[in-house]
Each structure stands twice: as C-alpha cells, then as structure tokens.
Scaffold this motif. Sequence first.
Motif, PDB file in Angstrom:
ATOM      1  N   TYR A 194      19.264  64.758  52.588  1.00 35.58           N
ATOM      2  CA  TYR A 194      18.251  63.941  53.271  1.00 35.58           C
ATOM      3  C   TYR A 194      16.948  63.869  52.482  1.00 35.58           C
ATOM      4  O   TYR A 194      16.709  64.631  51.548  1.00 35.58           O
ATOM      5  N   LEU A 195      16.101  62.949  52.910  1.00 37.66           N
ATOM      6  CA  LEU A 195      14.762  62.837  52.334  1.00 37.66           C
ATOM      7  C   LEU A 195      13.906  64.008  52.802  1.00 37.66           C
ATOM      8  O   LEU A 195      14.027  64.480  53.937  1.00 37.66           O
ATOM      9  N   LYS A 246       4.131  73.431  58.324  1.00 39.35           N
ATOM     10  CA  LYS A 246       3.690  72.130  58.818  1.00 39.35           C
ATOM     11  C   LYS A 246       3.557  71.099  57.702  1.00 39.35           C
ATOM     12  O   LYS A 246       3.447  69.907  57.971  1.00 39.35           O
ATOM     13  N   GLN A 247       3.598  71.544  56.453  1.00 37.27           N
ATOM     14  CA  GLN A 247       3.436  70.634  55.323  1.00 37.27           C
ATOM     15  C   GLN A 247       4.712  69.891  54.968  1.00 37.27           C
ATOM     16  O   GLN A 247       4.669  68.967  54.147  1.00 37.27           O
ATOM     17  N   LEU A 248       5.838  70.275  55.551  1.00 36.50           N
ATOM     18  CA  LEU A 248       7.112  69.656  55.205  1.00 36.50           C
ATOM     19  C   LEU A 248       7.869  69.169  56.417  1.00 36.50           C
ATOM     20  O   LEU A 248       7.718  69.704  57.514  1.00 36.50           O
ATOM     21  N   ALA A 249       8.695  68.154  56.194  1.00 35.71           N
ATOM     22  CA  ALA A 249       9.583  67.642  57.227  1.00 35.71           C
ATOM     23  C   ALA A 249      10.827  67.077  56.561  1.00 35.71           C
ATOM     24  O   ALA A 249      10.772  66.561  55.446  1.00 35.71           O
ATOM     25  N   ILE A 250      11.951  67.201  57.251  1.00 37.26           N
ATOM     26  CA  ILE A 250      13.220  66.617  56.797  1.00 37.26           C
ATOM     27  C   ILE A 250      13.420  65.308  57.556  1.00 37.26           C
ATOM     28  O   ILE A 250      13.324  65.271  58.784  1.00 37.26           O
ATOM     29  N   ILE A 251      13.686  64.231  56.833  1.00 39.06           N
ATOM     30  CA  ILE A 251      13.867  62.916  57.437  1.00 39.06           C
ATOM     31  C   ILE A 251      15.354  62.576  57.411  1.00 39.06           C
ATOM     32  O   ILE A 251      15.921  62.315  56.345  1.00 39.06           O
ATOM     33  N   THR A 252      15.975  62.580  58.573  1.00 35.09           N
ATOM     34  CA  THR A 252      17.427  62.389  58.646  1.00 35.09           C
ATOM     35  C   THR A 252      17.830  60.951  58.930  1.00 35.09           C
ATOM     36  O   THR A 252      19.011  60.619  58.860  1.00 35.09           O
ATOM     37  N   HIS A 253      16.854  60.062  59.277  1.00 37.00           N
ATOM     38  CA  HIS A 253      17.216  58.660  59.496  1.00 37.00           C
ATOM     39  C   HIS A 253      17.013  57.887  58.202  1.00 37.00           C
ATOM     40  O   HIS A 253      16.429  58.375  57.245  1.00 37.00           O
ATOM     41  N   ASN A 254      17.498  56.641  58.197  1.00 38.11           N
ATOM     42  CA  ASN A 254      17.434  55.811  56.999  1.00 38.11           C
ATOM     43  C   ASN A 254      16.010  55.415  56.657  1.00 38.11           C
ATOM     44  O   ASN A 254      15.189  55.246  57.530  1.00 38.11           O
ATOM     45  N   THR A 304       0.552  65.440  63.116  1.00 39.07           N
ATOM     46  CA  THR A 304       1.644  66.144  62.455  1.00 39.07           C
ATOM     47  C   THR A 304       2.123  65.340  61.256  1.00 39.07           C
ATOM     48  O   THR A 304       1.862  64.132  61.151  1.00 39.07           O
ATOM     49  N   ILE A 305       2.849  66.002  60.371  1.00 36.31           N
ATOM     50  CA  ILE A 305       3.339  65.285  59.189  1.00 36.31           C
ATOM     51  C   ILE A 305       4.306  64.182  59.596  1.00 36.31           C
ATOM     52  O   ILE A 305       4.339  63.108  58.989  1.00 36.31           O
ATOM     53  N   ARG A 306       5.089  64.408  60.647  1.00 35.98           N
ATOM     54  CA  ARG A 306       6.008  63.361  61.105  1.00 35.98           C
ATOM     55  C   ARG A 306       5.250  62.167  61.670  1.00 35.98           C
ATOM     56  O   ARG A 306       5.637  61.015  61.459  1.00 35.98           O
ATOM     57  N   GLN A 307       4.178  62.421  62.409  1.00 38.67           N
ATOM     58  CA  GLN A 307       3.389  61.324  62.975  1.00 38.67           C
ATOM     59  C   GLN A 307       2.712  60.515  61.871  1.00 38.67           C
ATOM     60  O   GLN A 307       2.711  59.286  61.899  1.00 38.67           O
ATOM     61  N   PHE A 342      -2.298  62.587  42.228  1.00 43.53           N
ATOM     62  CA  PHE A 342      -3.369  63.566  42.257  1.00 43.53           C
ATOM     63  C   PHE A 342      -4.105  63.509  43.596  1.00 43.53           C
ATOM     64  O   PHE A 342      -4.280  62.433  44.169  1.00 43.53           O
ATOM     65  N   GLY A 343      -4.542  64.665  44.066  1.00 42.78           N
ATOM     66  CA  GLY A 343      -5.297  64.734  45.305  1.00 42.78           C
ATOM     67  C   GLY A 343      -4.394  64.838  46.523  1.00 42.78           C
ATOM     68  O   GLY A 343      -3.187  65.063  46.425  1.00 42.78           O
ATOM     69  N   TRP A 344      -4.986  64.661  47.694  1.00 41.87           N
ATOM     70  CA  TRP A 344      -4.250  64.784  48.955  1.00 41.87           C
ATOM     71  C   TRP A 344      -3.327  63.595  49.133  1.00 41.87           C
ATOM     72  O   TRP A 344      -3.767  62.448  49.221  1.00 41.87           O
ATOM     73  N   ARG A 345      -2.027  63.862  49.183  1.00 41.47           N
ATOM     74  CA  ARG A 345      -1.025  62.819  49.344  1.00 41.47           C
ATOM     75  C   ARG A 345       0.184  63.387  50.093  1.00 41.47           C
ATOM     76  O   ARG A 345       0.447  64.592  50.072  1.00 41.47           O
ATOM     77  N   ILE A 346       0.930  62.484  50.724  1.00 46.38           N
ATOM     78  CA  ILE A 346       2.258  62.813  51.238  1.00 46.38           C
ATOM     79  C   ILE A 346       3.268  62.168  50.297  1.00 46.38           C
ATOM     80  O   ILE A 346       3.094  61.006  49.906  1.00 46.38           O
ATOM     81  N   ILE A 347       4.277  62.911  49.902  1.00 45.86           N
ATOM     82  CA  ILE A 347       5.295  62.354  49.012  1.00 45.86           C
ATOM     83  C   ILE A 347       6.654  62.387  49.710  1.00 45.86           C
ATOM     84  O   ILE A 347       6.949  63.300  50.473  1.00 45.86           O
ATOM     85  N   GLU A 348       7.428  61.337  49.469  1.00 49.55           N
ATOM     86  CA  GLU A 348       8.795  61.224  49.984  1.00 49.55           C
ATOM     87  C   GLU A 348       9.725  61.427  48.794  1.00 49.55           C
ATOM     88  O   GLU A 348       9.658  60.683  47.810  1.00 49.55           O
ATOM     89  N   ALA A 349      10.584  62.447  48.854  1.00 48.75           N
ATOM     90  CA  ALA A 349      11.383  62.793  47.689  1.00 48.75           C
ATOM     91  C   ALA A 349      12.724  63.385  48.098  1.00 48.75           C
ATOM     92  O   ALA A 349      13.046  63.486  49.290  1.00 48.75           O
ATOM     93  N   LYS A 350      13.484  63.803  47.087  1.00 45.15           N
ATOM     94  CA  LYS A 350      14.761  64.471  47.308  1.00 45.15           C
ATOM     95  C   LYS A 350      14.818  65.738  46.464  1.00 45.15           C
ATOM     96  O   LYS A 350      13.987  65.948  45.566  1.00 45.15           O
TER      97      LYS A 350
END
Length: 251
Positions: free
Chosen positions: A218-219, A243-251, A120-123, A160-168
């Motif tokens: 949140y992130l 499944k491509q997105l997740a909200i990160i509520t911890h620091n 999963t994206i969270r894992q 570019f290409g397959w990546r996970i990004i952390e953003a706001k």
Amino acid sequence: MAMYAYKDAARSVKILARNAKKEDKGNRYYCPNHECEAHMFIRNIEGVSASYFGAIHSHGHILNCPHGASSGFNPNDYDEGAFKFDNALIALTELGKSQTKKEAPGTHGSGSATLKPPRTIRQIYAMCKAHDCSDTYNGVTIGHMLLDNRSVYMYPKGVFGWRIIEAKCKKPRFYDSDRKEISLVASTVGEEYTFILIFENELLFKEIKNVIFSNKEYLIVAAGQWSSSGIFNVFCTPVTSRKQLAIITHN
C-alpha cells in the motif's frame, strides 16, 4: 467528494468547485479517479466557498475510490480559515497529551458543534487529495503541502521543509535496524526520490516497521520537516510520533 472534477470523460478539461457557476449545477462531471465512472455534480452551490463535487447514488463511486463519501473530504466539516499547515505538521511530531473529558471534543457547553481545521495526517492528506494540486487551501498551494504523483513536477530540485509525502516501500529492503531507518520512494519523471525516516526511539521504529511490513503493497503517507541527506535525490526527516505516518489502503 472532490474539490475538482473533469468536464469530459478523457479528463482533459478540469473544473474547480470554487469556480463552478449556478448554471453548472445540473451538469454531469467526471471523477478525478480515472478508474471511477461516478456521475458527479456540484453541491452546495449556494455557498460557493463550501461547494464540492459529489456523486449520485445511482451512479456512485467504485469501491474505495478516494473521492467517495466514505473516504473523501467534506469541506463543510472543517474550518479552512483556521488551518495552518506548518503548525499542523509540527503538532503531528509531538507526543500526545492527556485531555480531560468534561465535554465532547468539538462542542460548546450548549452542545453546538465547533468546526476545527484538519489536524490528523489522514484528514490533511484527504483534504489535499480532494483538491487539485494547483488549487489552494487557506492560501497555501496544495502541491506545496503534499508531494504525490500529481504534484511531483513542483519539486524539480528536491523536497525541503514541512511536507507530506506519498510513497511506497523501497525495494528490496525498506528498513535498516542498526541505523533505525525506514526508506520510502516516490517516482518522478525519469528519476526517483528516496525518503529516509530517522528514528531515535527504538520501540517506535520497531512498531512502525512492523506496521509497514504488514502493508508493504500500500501507499505510505509521511509528514515531516525534510532536508537533504547529503546524497543526490535522497531526503530525510526525524520521526518522533506515530502520528506522522498513515497507511493508505484505498486507490
């Protein structure tokens, strides 16, 4: 849990769990989270490939620390050798398939557990955050899987290409209902990258827009195959599954 820690309170001397020696087992190390003063020690030193840094109960992590046991990554729960990053992200873009429930997931008929790679994206995100961005997981550099405030220096020419990004959320408005697009931002040194999530399915767009709207502070973590939008420092990816997105509520 963390796959790296620091030898000093100033967090200037880093140590990877894979490089820890038996004589290091009794040493106190510092959490990668600068706001957390947990007392961390090397664990599972007998199997170096599965070693990690964990905190003791009397000096544990602060609430919602990403390296705490409740929100962190335990390498002993996953099969690193079976992890294929591009394939894992491709799977996140696919619609869910119905599964038979003849036996519990992750077990054989005998009832013994079968380790699986992060899926999963969270894992996958938790695994990347647990490692230093210059470290590797099954041979792939962490920073080449996840763009965050640690690894952004690895992307001087863009994403570019397959990546996970952390953003706001992009301000003052993060969505365009007519174009069915959501805009996120990640800051770099001296500039800013914009990431556009492009939807074809209007129901999916509205669902994700509403979730993000309720969690704007949140992130947001998004997985996709990124390409240039044609605008400088603006990149885009199609989104076909929640499944491509997740909200990160911890620091």
